[in-house]
Design an enzyme around this catalytic site. Structure first.
Site, PDB file in Angstrom:
ATOM      1  CB  ALA A   1      -1.331   0.568   1.277  1.00  0.00           C
TER       2      ALA A   1
ATOM      3  NE  ARG B   1       8.454   0.683 -11.668  1.00  0.00           N
ATOM      4  CZ  ARG B   1       9.137   1.286 -11.013  1.00  0.00           C
ATOM      5  NH1 ARG B   1      10.132   2.161 -10.918  1.00  0.00           N
ATOM      6  NH2 ARG B   1       8.293   2.579  -9.853  1.00  0.00           N
TER       7      ARG B   1
ATOM      8  N   GLY C   1     -14.326  -9.717 -36.547  1.00  0.00           N
ATOM      9  CA  GLY C   1     -15.869  -9.559 -35.366  1.00  0.00           C
ATOM     10  C   GLY C   1     -15.592 -10.234 -34.221  1.00  0.00           C
TER      11      GLY C   1
ATOM     12  CD  GLU D   1       4.730  -3.581  -9.526  1.00  0.00           C
ATOM     13  OE1 GLU D   1       5.928  -3.788  -9.551  1.00  0.00           O
ATOM     14  OE2 GLU D   1       3.783  -4.709  -8.826  1.00  0.00           O
TER      15      GLU D   1
ATOM     16  CB  SER E   1       4.671   4.211 -20.461  1.00  0.00           C
ATOM     17  OG  SER E   1       3.656   2.501 -20.356  1.00  0.00           O
TER      18      SER E   1
HETATM   19  N1  COS Z   1      17.005   1.877  -5.772  1.00  0.00           N
HETATM   20  C1  COS Z   1      16.743   2.443  -4.325  1.00  0.00           C
HETATM   21  N2  COS Z   1      16.881   3.791  -4.057  1.00  0.00           N
HETATM   22  C2  COS Z   1      16.434   5.049  -5.277  1.00  0.00           C
HETATM   23  C3  COS Z   1      15.862   4.437  -6.104  1.00  0.00           C
HETATM   24  C4  COS Z   1      16.362   2.983  -7.243  1.00  0.00           C
HETATM   25  N3  COS Z   1      15.834   2.944  -7.447  1.00  0.00           N
HETATM   26  N4  COS Z   1      15.278   5.235  -7.182  1.00  0.00           N
HETATM   27  C5  COS Z   1      15.092   6.456  -6.733  1.00  0.00           C
HETATM   28  N5  COS Z   1      15.800   5.809  -5.297  1.00  0.00           N
HETATM   29  C6  COS Z   1      16.208   6.371  -3.886  1.00  0.00           C
HETATM   30  C7  COS Z   1      16.886   7.784  -4.660  1.00  0.00           C
HETATM   31  O1  COS Z   1      18.429   7.353  -4.094  1.00  0.00           O
HETATM   32  C8  COS Z   1      16.841   9.043  -3.811  1.00  0.00           C
HETATM   33  O2  COS Z   1      17.980   9.058  -2.297  1.00  0.00           O
HETATM   34  P1  COS Z   1      18.476   9.731  -1.415  1.00  0.00           P
HETATM   35  O3  COS Z   1      17.868  10.821  -1.968  1.00  0.00           O
HETATM   36  O4  COS Z   1      18.740   9.639  -0.466  1.00  0.00           O
HETATM   37  O5  COS Z   1      19.780   9.397  -2.225  1.00  0.00           O
HETATM   38  C9  COS Z   1      15.450   8.901  -3.034  1.00  0.00           C
HETATM   39  O6  COS Z   1      15.334   7.067  -3.757  1.00  0.00           O
HETATM   40  C10 COS Z   1      14.958   9.915  -4.165  1.00  0.00           C
HETATM   41  O7  COS Z   1      15.141   9.575  -5.363  1.00  0.00           O
HETATM   42  P2  COS Z   1      14.321  10.100  -7.025  1.00  0.00           P
HETATM   43  O8  COS Z   1      15.184  12.097  -6.418  1.00  0.00           O
HETATM   44  O9  COS Z   1      14.778   9.734  -7.956  1.00  0.00           O
HETATM   45  O10 COS Z   1      11.879  10.098  -6.344  1.00  0.00           O
HETATM   46  P3  COS Z   1      12.183  10.901  -6.517  1.00  0.00           P
HETATM   47  O11 COS Z   1      10.290  11.769  -6.247  1.00  0.00           O
HETATM   48  O12 COS Z   1      11.712  11.919  -8.157  1.00  0.00           O
HETATM   49  O13 COS Z   1      10.868   9.875  -7.832  1.00  0.00           O
HETATM   50  C11 COS Z   1       9.740   8.942  -9.465  1.00  0.00           C
HETATM   51  C12 COS Z   1      11.208   9.194  -8.568  1.00  0.00           C
HETATM   52  C13 COS Z   1       9.221   9.469 -10.039  1.00  0.00           C
HETATM   53  C14 COS Z   1      10.639   7.579 -10.204  1.00  0.00           C
HETATM   54  C15 COS Z   1       9.271   7.186  -7.791  1.00  0.00           C
HETATM   55  O14 COS Z   1       8.131   8.644  -7.608  1.00  0.00           O
HETATM   56  C16 COS Z   1       8.618   6.416  -8.702  1.00  0.00           C
HETATM   57  O15 COS Z   1       8.666   5.094  -9.485  1.00  0.00           O
HETATM   58  N6  COS Z   1       7.549   6.777  -9.504  1.00  0.00           N
HETATM   59  C17 COS Z   1       6.335   5.989  -9.143  1.00  0.00           C
HETATM   60  C18 COS Z   1       5.164   5.327  -7.969  1.00  0.00           C
HETATM   61  C19 COS Z   1       5.184   3.700  -8.697  1.00  0.00           C
HETATM   62  O16 COS Z   1       5.646   3.008  -9.480  1.00  0.00           O
HETATM   63  N7  COS Z   1       3.742   3.113  -7.831  1.00  0.00           N
HETATM   64  C20 COS Z   1       3.380   2.325  -8.254  1.00  0.00           C
HETATM   65  C21 COS Z   1       2.609   2.025  -7.080  1.00  0.00           C
HETATM   66  S1  COS Z   1       3.076  -0.191  -6.650  1.00  0.00           S
HETATM   67  S2  COS Z   1       1.118  -0.506  -7.683  1.00  0.00           S
END
Ligand code: COS
Length: 378
Positions: A123, A241, A338, A361, A364
């Site tokens: 969640a 993913r 169809g 997750e 795109s």
């Molecule tokens: N593995 C480990 N750490 C990660 C990481 C990964 N793949 N990706 C990012 N981090 C860490 C970064 O290193 C950073 O840490 P520090 O600041 O302590 O160094 C921190 O997480 C924040 O990373 P970032 O600045 O890239 O975060 P953003 O807020 O810009 O978000 C995205 C990045 C957009 C990629 C993220 O919010 C995302 O994946 N969003 C989609 C969410 C999703 O998939 N939802 C579905 C939920 S399950 S159905």
């Protein structure tokens, strides 16, 4: 780079394929129409070890590596995508969350239960926090030896069927560093299931809202360190993913196999429609897309198994496989004409099921952000 399975892994993949043929394929349409996975089927799958694919053997699981896990998820998704996502979420962001980030006590207490079929949910998403996952507002307020959780989670796969939920909540200030992860028992007072979503596809897999109101969770149920929840979620989603890519490949394969069979048996203008070049080109493009998606998926899984950074490769696999799954299912419907639009033919369901793989997750667009950021950094 070789993606070979060991003899044991191949035997498991074949057993899963056989199980799908015997037990799942005959009721896949029923699962879609009734929006329910029969309880008996869940139990039978426990006998095969499906709920513990990624739980370590010392805690009752099969301890599969990512390559073997993808091969199994592809088989399950080929038979029933709704079932495959329930299993994939439980394993890749449920069992692995505990196995990788849990304390010894948590692993000992939780993993055998999970491997036996006590289902997990994840969640993270909230009504106003989807792609921007660091903006969650659910709070976890420290009170003595407990945290009290308040907030609303949405789009929770397995939210109804689960016995455990990995909940992300804010223990500190703004931004990603204020987020922590908790393992919450579903029976905890203050946690209730809200709206159940009525979806376009994957209708057998439950997707619900979870409401937390004064939900008291012992401090011992924090997963990983306080404030590290966001990184934990991101790192789990890398593996999740790859699993979605496997699911997309499985759905695409199912659609392709139906379309291929149909092209060889449906006759128009005095012969099978597969004799027409228009259909041949569609078949060729579909098969090529599936092979490409599987290779990207296996590359990401292979890297994960070697402990190599694979965030970009996981996103590439998920992006490509999910978009190609929709393409392949669309072509499969087209080849059926169809008949592809009516429920008597399974391609109608595959088309609906494939669509969500480029949404959940991480959409795109989010995968493209992850890929581009990693390509453009110093
Ligand atoms: N593995 C480990 N750490 C990660 C990481 C990964 N793949 N990706 C990012 N981090 C860490 C970064 O290193 C950073 O840490 P520090 O600041 O302590 O160094 C921190 O997480 C924040 O990373 P970032 O600045 O890239 O975060 P953003 O807020 O810009 O978000 C995205 C990045 C957009 C990629 C993220 O919010 C995302 O994946 N969003 C989609 C969410 C999703 O998939 N939802 C579905 C939920 S399950 S159905």
């Amino acid at each position: 780079m070789r993606f070979d399975l060991t003899d044991d892994q191949r035997a498991l993949r074949d057993a899963v394929r056989e199980f799908c043929r015997e037990e799942i394929l005959p009721i896949a349409r029923q699962i879609d129409e009734t929006e329910t996975i029969p309880a008996g089927l869940r139990q039978k799958m426990a006998g095969l070890g499906i709920w513990g694919l990624l739980a370590p053997p010392e805690h009752g699981g099969l301890g599969l590596d990512a390559v073997a896990y993808c091969a199994v998820i592809e088989e399950l998704a080929r038979a029933c995508a709704a079932l495959s996502i329930s299993i994939a979420v439980h394993n890749s962001v449920g069992c692995l969350a505990v196995a990788q980030f849990g304390s010894e006590e948590q692993k000992k207490h939780l993993l055998p239960r999970m491997a036996a079929g006590d289902i997990a949910a994840f969640a993270l998403t909230e009504p106003d926090s989807g792609s921007d996952a660091a903006s969650i507002r659910t709070t976890a307020r420290a009170e003595g030896d407990s945290f009290v959780l308040d907030g609303t989670k949405v789009f929770v796969t397995n939210g109804e069927a689960s016995g455990l939920v990995i909940v992300f909540a804010r223990t500190g200030g703004e931004g990603h560093r204020g987020i922590s992860a908790f393992v919450v028992e579903k029976s905890t007072p203050g946690l209730r299931v809200g709206t159940k979503e009525l979806k376009m596809g994957l209708r057998g897999s439950d997707t619900v809202e979870l409401v937390l109101e004064g939900c008291r969770v012992p401090r011992t149920q924090i997963l990983g360190r306080e404030g590290e929840g966001f990184r934990l979620a991101m790192s789990l989603l890398d593996g999740g993913r790859i699993g979605v890519a496997a699911q997309a490949v499985g759905i695409a394969r199912a659609a392709f196999e139906e379309a291929r069979r149909y092209a060889m048996t449906r006759e128009q203008f005095g012969g099978p429609i597969g004799n027409f070049q228009a259909v041949q080109w569609m078949i060729a493009d579909m098969a090529t897309a599936i092979e490409g998606a599987r290779l990207l998926m296996m590359r990401a899984a292979w890297m994960k198994d070697r402990g190599l950074p694979c965030t970009r490769e996981a996103s590439m696999a998920k992006l490509y496989a999910s978009e190609k799954a929709s393409f392949v299912c669309d072509r499969a419907v087209q080849i059926h004409g169809g008949y592809g639009y009516i429920r008597d033919y399974p391609v109608e369901r595959y088309y609906r099921d494939a669509r969500v793989t480029s949404l959940y997750e991480g959409t795109s667009e989010i995968q493209r952000i992850v890929i581009a950021r990693s390509l453009l950094k110093d």
